[in-house]
Design an enzyme around this catalytic site. Structure first.
Site, short mmCIF file in Angstrom:
data_model
loop_
_atom_site.label_atom_id
_atom_site.label_comp_id
_atom_site.label_asym_id
_atom_site.label_seq_id
_atom_site.Cartn_x
_atom_site.Cartn_y
_atom_site.Cartn_z
N ASN A 147 0.85 -1.20 0.10
CA ASN A 147 -0.15 0.11 0.09
C ASN A 147 0.74 1.21 -0.03
O ASN A 147 1.57 1.32 0.83
CB ASN A 147 -0.92 -0.09 1.18
CG ASN A 147 -1.80 1.02 1.25
OD1 ASN A 147 -2.20 1.64 0.37
ND2 ASN A 147 -2.19 1.53 2.57
N ASP A 170 -6.43 5.54 -9.73
CA ASP A 170 -7.78 5.31 -10.04
C ASP A 170 -8.62 6.79 -9.63
O ASP A 170 -8.49 7.28 -8.57
CB ASP A 170 -8.35 4.46 -9.04
CG ASP A 170 -9.72 3.76 -9.38
OD1 ASP A 170 -10.61 4.61 -9.51
OD2 ASP A 170 -10.04 2.39 -9.34
N LYS A 174 -17.37 8.26 -7.96
CA LYS A 174 -18.38 8.59 -7.11
C LYS A 174 -18.20 9.43 -6.04
O LYS A 174 -17.14 9.11 -5.30
CB LYS A 174 -19.20 7.27 -6.81
CG LYS A 174 -19.84 6.37 -7.75
CD LYS A 174 -20.47 5.01 -7.49
CE LYS A 174 -20.79 4.34 -8.58
NZ LYS A 174 -21.60 3.08 -8.04
N PHE A 298 -3.24 1.93 -21.56
CA PHE A 298 -4.02 2.61 -20.98
C PHE A 298 -4.17 3.87 -21.47
O PHE A 298 -5.36 4.58 -21.75
CB PHE A 298 -3.72 2.48 -19.66
CG PHE A 298 -4.76 3.15 -18.51
CD1 PHE A 298 -5.67 2.58 -18.01
CD2 PHE A 298 -4.53 4.64 -18.22
CE1 PHE A 298 -6.58 3.23 -17.13
CE2 PHE A 298 -5.37 5.09 -17.45
CZ PHE A 298 -6.51 4.27 -16.85
#
Length: 317
Positions: A147, A170, A174, A298
């Site tokens: 992480n 990312d 939302k 990507f």
């Protein structure tokens, strides 16, 4: 993962945390991370070539990290001598969320005098990077499967890093998921701690709302200055173009056909951006595209879908 829910990557055999539906009535508070993570664990299945490369090379190129409870955690008190890991003292560059490792590998090729640390939680991504590392016989790359905030807090020395790269994290469209976004005031604090004076943070995203968020976070941090203040403002701003042309409204979140009867992720966020009273970006501050970042599949998909890429570069004061 937020403190209300169990971590998504608890180590095998660990005591279960409180279940989301309350089945565990005696949760262990030590199992909870104190802040959300910016990723969701995905499958770790590898292709045959990547599996063979992983089995052969991971012991050399993937740093063995002591864990806490979760498989992507870093145990408190962990210290790593990076000069010993690389066998030399050289400028450190940390590529966070490196995906398949294209930018890490390119940086290592372009700058053999740098040592690059790829921080990635997904085994397939690290394995893909190892294939390139072996093919190109690169000795100045190491991977860390952990992480990112814990890596910044526990594995890197204060003032010991020359550059930090965060390319296409990312966006977590939302509103209720915005707390998961990697770039945040707390993240800026962490980067400020590890960067040497004059060190550089490079950011890139293909989503305008996240780009604005990144700019606001970094502009408000006293330890950083924008390397390109005011650049690409007004009509020439990619933000102005996105808003006036409705680009993100047209393509939604992914460059694929929309599902009938559903709003794709990012559409409501793009709608809000396109409906601002003044669509012109008067602040600018966008950097030129970082020449050291290869054009990945990507990024190509994002460009083919009509989205624009926002680069930001900040220097540690």
């Amino acid at each position: 993962m937020s403190s209300e829910h169990p971590s998504p990557d608890s180590a095998p055999g660990s005591t279960p945390a409180q279940h989301a539906h309350g089945h565990n009535h005696q949760p262990d508070p030590e199992l909870y991370r104190t802040e959300p993570v910016s990723f969701v664990r995905r499958g770790d299945r590898l292709t045959t070539r990547r599996q063979r490369t992983w089995d052969r090379a991971a012991g050399t190129y993937i740093v063995d990290v002591p864990r806490d409870r979760a498989t992507t955690s870093v145990a408190e008190g962990t210290r790593i001598d990076w000069a010993q890991v690389f066998g030399r003292s050289a400028p450190l560059v940390v590529d966070i969320g490196s995906g398949l490792g294209e930018s890490t590998v390119q940086g290592a090729v372009d700058h053999p005098d740098w040592d690059l640390i790829s921080v990635e939680v997904y085994t397939p991504g690290l394995a893909a990077m190892l294939v390139q590392v072996e093919d190109r016989e690169l000795g100045n790359v190491r991977g860390v499967q952990a992480n990112a905030p814990e890596v910044l807090d526990r594995l890197l020395p204060a003032g010991g890093v020359q550059e930090v790269w965060v390319f296409f994290p990312d966006p977590w469209h939302k509103t209720r998921h915005h707390k998961r976004r990697l770039v945040s005031p707390a993240f800026a604090d962490r980067v400020a701690r590890v960067l040497a004076p004059g060190g550089v943070l490079r950011l890139a995203t293909d989503w305008s709302s996240y780009a604005v968020h990144m700019r606001e976070v970094m502009q408000s941090h006293p330890a950083f200055e924008n390397v390109h203040p005011g650049r690409a403002a007004g009509a020439g701003s990619p933000l102005t173009r996105v808003r006036l042309e409705g680009r993100e409204l047209q393509v939604g979140a992914q460059p694929v056909a929309p599902r009938v009867g559903t709003l794709r992720a990012g559409v409501s966020e793009a709608t809000a951006g396109a409906s601002v009273q003044d669509p012109v970006d008067h602040d600018g501050g966008w950097a030129p595209r970082f020449e050291g970042r290869p054009l990945t599949s990507f990024e190509s998909k994002a460009l083919n879908a009509g989205r624009l890429v926002f680069d930001l570069t900040y220097r540690r004061r």
